[in-house]
Design an enzyme around this catalytic site. Sequence first.
Site, mmCIF file in Angstrom:
data_model
loop_
_atom_site.group_PDB
_atom_site.id
_atom_site.type_symbol
_atom_site.label_atom_id
_atom_site.label_comp_id
_atom_site.label_asym_id
_atom_site.label_seq_id
_atom_site.Cartn_x
_atom_site.Cartn_y
_atom_site.Cartn_z
ATOM 1 N N GLU A 113 0.828 -1.195 0.000
ATOM 2 C CA GLU A 113 0.000 0.000 0.000
ATOM 3 C C GLU A 113 0.866 1.251 0.000
ATOM 4 O OE1 GLU A 113 -4.275 -0.903 1.436
ATOM 5 O OE2 GLU A 113 -3.008 -0.480 3.135
ATOM 6 N N CYS A 142 -0.387 -1.391 15.647
ATOM 7 C CA CYS A 142 -0.327 -1.169 14.196
ATOM 8 C C CYS A 142 -1.013 -2.290 13.430
ATOM 9 C CB CYS A 142 1.136 -1.059 13.777
ATOM 10 S SG CYS A 142 1.361 -0.999 12.004
ATOM 11 N N GLY A 156 6.013 -1.820 6.547
ATOM 12 C CA GLY A 156 7.392 -2.292 6.689
ATOM 13 C C GLY A 156 8.269 -1.420 7.563
ATOM 14 N N GLU A 157 9.374 -2.013 7.990
ATOM 15 C CA GLU A 157 10.391 -1.314 8.768
ATOM 16 C C GLU A 157 11.572 -1.062 7.814
ATOM 17 O OE1 GLU A 157 11.338 0.157 11.694
ATOM 18 O OE2 GLU A 157 13.224 0.316 10.606
ATOM 19 N N ASN A 180 -4.822 6.100 15.650
ATOM 20 C CA ASN A 180 -5.960 5.941 14.754
ATOM 21 C C ASN A 180 -6.533 4.547 14.949
ATOM 22 O OD1 ASN A 180 -5.680 8.480 13.203
ATOM 23 N ND2 ASN A 180 -3.681 7.594 12.720
ATOM 24 N N CYS A 197 -1.858 6.772 9.838
ATOM 25 C CA CYS A 197 -0.696 6.064 10.373
ATOM 26 C C CYS A 197 -1.097 4.788 11.091
ATOM 27 C CB CYS A 197 0.054 6.949 11.358
ATOM 28 S SG CYS A 197 1.036 8.155 10.524
HETATM 29 S S1 SF4 Z 1 7.443 -0.964 12.198
HETATM 30 FE FE1 SF4 Z 1 5.839 0.366 11.352
HETATM 31 S S2 SF4 Z 1 4.700 -0.961 9.897
HETATM 32 FE FE2 SF4 Z 1 5.948 -2.310 11.236
HETATM 33 S S3 SF4 Z 1 4.569 -2.912 12.893
HETATM 34 FE FE3 SF4 Z 1 5.716 -1.108 13.624
HETATM 35 S S4 SF4 Z 1 4.434 0.672 13.087
HETATM 36 FE FE4 SF4 Z 1 3.668 -1.082 11.900
#
Ligand code: SF4
Length: 362
Positions: A95, A132, A178-179, A313, A356
């Site tokens: 996304e 998240c 992603g990280e 959110n 987010c």
């Molecule tokens: S690093 Fe970013 S995308 Fe991955 S779980 Fe944490 S907040 Fe979500």
Amino acid sequence: MPAVAPAEALGLEPEEWSSRLEAWALPRYRGQQVFRALHQERLEVWSDLRQLPLDARERLAADFPLHRPRIARRIASADGTIRYLLSLADGEQIEAVYLPDEVFDAAGAPLRRRTTFCISSQAGCAVNCQFCMTATLGLRRSLTAGEIVAQVLCLLGEHGLCPGRGLDRVNLVFMGMGEPFLNYDNVVRAIRVLTRPEGAALAPRRITVSTAGIVEKIRRWGREEFPRGRPNLAISLNASSDEQRQRLMPLHRGQGGLEALLAAARELPLGPREYVTFEYVLLAGVNDQLGDADRVLARLGGLRAKVNLIAWNAGGSLPFAAPERESVLAFQRRLIAGGIATYIRRPRGRDIYAACGQLAKS
Ligand code: SF4
């Protein structure tokens, strides 16, 4: 230079093209032509690159298949935000989000238009931040440098933005799926490619990479050479104590705690007007109390820091609640009183789950 996957047409820099083409007995300047055609002229098929001899085009088609992502779905928010579902060559989906913004002067007249693209560095995510939605997907795979570049070129094209021209108002944030620091080499390579003047020519100061806080990679980022300038780094803090952060972000475990994280942040080289940016997601009753603000202040003491507050959110069945507006404001006031520049991030695209922490391919 970080390694690149073989046959990654969009992940190569002009000099790398020159070396490859030279090995095929073509002059070096051909490398620039190929790079420009791919990034500025949006070449779709090698046969269209008529400046090159036919046998070179055939060889390129065989060795460097061109894959551009396909937009599988667009969901538009009432506030102008658009959430994109993109399909990659192997059918994997990611996304990205388009966030338009008007900047007004004091009298309310529009001053300028700003565009931000929030992009993904991986399909899914392994980090498992408890608040998240992307974390619920797990990690499916990392994107290659070429796929990250292709994602950006696809979004620029979708919005009629021409690579190489007038993109100095375009912001790019690695805050989608992603990280980024778990796909470090590909992210750095993609940034180098996207900031090349012969290509998209994005401004490094308008690129922000957001990390959940991988200490060793923050240090590496501080030493990384970016010939056109270092992009911004945002560190997701989200907690005021080790115990709290460990609960919210399991990745915190085994990295030396907040002390090591903030020590790495202190080592980041900063220009005269630069700050280390911290993101702080406020979760009602969990980390949004004034005591948390005080602990954050104590931790950030002596650091040239800026904090962005993000009211959580709501996402699916996650066991958290959005904070009250008043507690967000009180948290901000407390940090500002303690000398830390603190901003409240305006929520965007909440109605389409594009805000987010809400990206989860649905
Ligand atoms: S690093 Fe970013 S995308 Fe991955 S779980 Fe944490 S907040 Fe979500």
